[in-house]
Design an enzyme around this catalytic site. Structure first.
Site, mmCIF file in Angstrom:
data_model
loop_
_atom_site.group_PDB
_atom_site.id
_atom_site.type_symbol
_atom_site.label_atom_id
_atom_site.label_comp_id
_atom_site.label_asym_id
_atom_site.label_seq_id
_atom_site.Cartn_x
_atom_site.Cartn_y
_atom_site.Cartn_z
ATOM 1 N N TYR A 276 0.880 -1.172 0.000
ATOM 2 C CA TYR A 276 0.000 0.000 0.000
ATOM 3 C C TYR A 276 0.916 1.220 0.000
ATOM 4 O O TYR A 276 1.653 1.452 0.961
ATOM 5 C CB TYR A 276 -0.898 0.007 1.239
ATOM 6 C CG TYR A 276 -1.972 1.078 1.195
ATOM 7 C CD1 TYR A 276 -3.238 0.789 0.705
ATOM 8 C CD2 TYR A 276 -1.716 2.374 1.625
ATOM 9 C CE1 TYR A 276 -4.225 1.763 0.646
ATOM 10 C CE2 TYR A 276 -2.695 3.357 1.561
ATOM 11 C CZ TYR A 276 -3.942 3.044 1.084
ATOM 12 O OH TYR A 276 -4.913 4.018 1.012
ATOM 13 N N TYR A 368 -10.600 -2.723 6.567
ATOM 14 C CA TYR A 368 -10.170 -1.354 6.790
ATOM 15 C C TYR A 368 -9.983 -1.026 8.272
ATOM 16 O O TYR A 368 -9.411 -0.001 8.606
ATOM 17 C CB TYR A 368 -11.203 -0.385 6.205
ATOM 18 C CG TYR A 368 -11.231 -0.341 4.689
ATOM 19 C CD1 TYR A 368 -10.290 -1.005 3.926
ATOM 20 C CD2 TYR A 368 -12.210 0.381 4.028
ATOM 21 C CE1 TYR A 368 -10.323 -0.958 2.547
ATOM 22 C CE2 TYR A 368 -12.258 0.440 2.640
ATOM 23 C CZ TYR A 368 -11.306 -0.235 1.911
ATOM 24 O OH TYR A 368 -11.344 -0.178 0.542
#
Length: 407
Positions: A276, A368
């Site tokens: 990421y 998340y």
């Protein structure tokens, strides 16, 4: 201005069609927009815009590659040598008509059959979208520095490539932030798994087994060998730094979650899938941007909170494939903190590993609310700092164990 160090480069605001028309008028060549010496003098079908029948003959309205739409012409089908474009045209037509109540070809008084304007308009939009997505795919694959290929697919709607998104392969630090802390030493191993390698020097165990799969539990850090280590590129402690090894597809979801990512290859359990990445900013700047993003209804802020909460990764404008990975309450990816050429505990690299075997064609997701990624609110990896109170957002992951909300 080429060669002058003080030259300014400003993005062109003219459309591709306008630039093509100018090139043709001035007899100029520009390969980047499809104007070559050959195409200046030849005609190639770019896509088909419309259809009609006159006096028993079928005609298609042709958009010529490298020519403006004002140069479109009706051509008899027998002259067209573009089977794939004809297939796309008919497929798009059938797709649109299947959505209409009793959609049929329009019959004009003089017995000329023609498509309804709405059908032709949809076909043109799909053709333009197909070209735009192909160009975007080519751009992504030019910019990525890893082995796996990137594909793009949208069979759901007319959405094209995202605006104002720039593909990067590693962190892009904001001014004043150094993501390389000047490490000048590495291990002296000749056989990294067997000796006192980088993880042991840091007080942790080697993260990978002999098959180069992850063997540590979530929450523990990964210390890989760095650029100063004696070991070579085939060292089994160099996994994340080699980048994504799998071919992935950015695709449009059909349940309102926007873009998503699916794998085109089988991924075994505990395998590294992707990093990421984004722009590294301070948490204070993240708070400021977060308020702005709130007004837009989305954000891509990922807190780097392994050791502290000084920094945040913002993947809104700069990011890689992970920018498009959706949330799931039952994910197949897990977040891990990784240290390679930077041992600053405030600035770990974020790696996503598979939690189970993932089949080819399956969507990739992560939770998340995992450590370091919390309170997300839009159709992709939109993590927000926990200090900002948000309106609760309904989760659309569809998992049996769905918590109901993203935050």
């Amino acid at each position: 201005m080429e060669g002058w160090r003080g030259a300014w480069y400003v993005p062109c605001l003219a459309s591709r069609e306008t630039l093509q028309e100018l090139c043709r008028k001035e007899n100029l060549i520009c390969k980047s927009i499809g104007i070559t010496n050959k195409s200046l003098k030849t005609y190639e079908v770019e896509y088909l815009c419309d259809y009609k029948v006159e006096e028993g003959k079928e005609y298609y309205l042709v958009k010529w590659k490298g020519w403006p739409e004002s140069s479109n012409t009706w051509e008899p089908q027998k002259n067209l040598k573009c089977p794939k474009l004809l297939e796309n045209f008919l497929s798009d037509k059938d797709e649109y008509l299947s959505r209409m109540k009793g959609g049929r070809a329009l019959k004009v008084r003089n017995s000329v059959k023609a498509l309804k304007p709405a059908v032709a308009d949809y076909i043109v939009k799909k053709a333009k979208q197909r070209i735009a997505l192909q160009r975007w795919k080519e751009e992504l694959n030019r910019k990525k520095n890893h082995r796996g290929m990137i594909l793009v697919e949208n069979t759901v709607d007319l959405e094209g490539p995202p605006i104002d998104f720039y593909y990067i392969n590693e962190y892009k630090p904001a001014p004043g932030i150094n993501v390389i802390n000047g490490i000048t030493t590495g291990c002296e191993c000749s056989d990294c798994p067997a000796e006192k390698c980088c993880p042991k020097e840091a007080g942790f165990i080697l993260a990978y087994n002999k098959r180069r799969k992850l063997k540590i539990q979530p929450g523990l850090p990964i210390y890989e060998c760095n650029s100063f280590c004696r070991c070579g590129p085939d060292c089994p402690n160099r996994i994340v730094q080699k980048g994504t090894q799998y071919s992935l597809c950015i695709f449009r979801t059909n349940n309102g979650r926007g873009w998503g990512v699916k794998t085109l290859q089988k991924i075994n359990t505990n395998s590294f899938v992707m990093e990421y990445v984004g722009e590294v900013i301070t948490s204070e700047e993240a708070e400021r941007r977060g308020q702005f993003y709130d007004n837009q209804g989305n954000t891509y802020l990922f807190d780097l909170d392994y050791d502290s909460d000084e920094f945040t990764v913002d993947a809104a404008r700069y990011g890689n494939v992970s920018h498009f990975v959706n949330h799931s309450c039952d994910p197949n990816l897990q977040v891990f903190n990784v240290f390679i050429d930077n041992l600053d505990l405030r600035l770990p690299r974020i790696a996503l590993f598979s939690t189970r075997t993932i089949k080819a064609g399956e969507e990739l997701t992560f939770d998340y609310q995992m450590k370091g990624s919390i309170d997300l609110t839009s159709d992709s990896a939109d993590g927000l700092s926990s200090s900002r109170k948000r309106i609760r957002t309904v989760c659309k992951c569809g998992a049996v164990c769905c918590r109901g909300y993203l935050n």
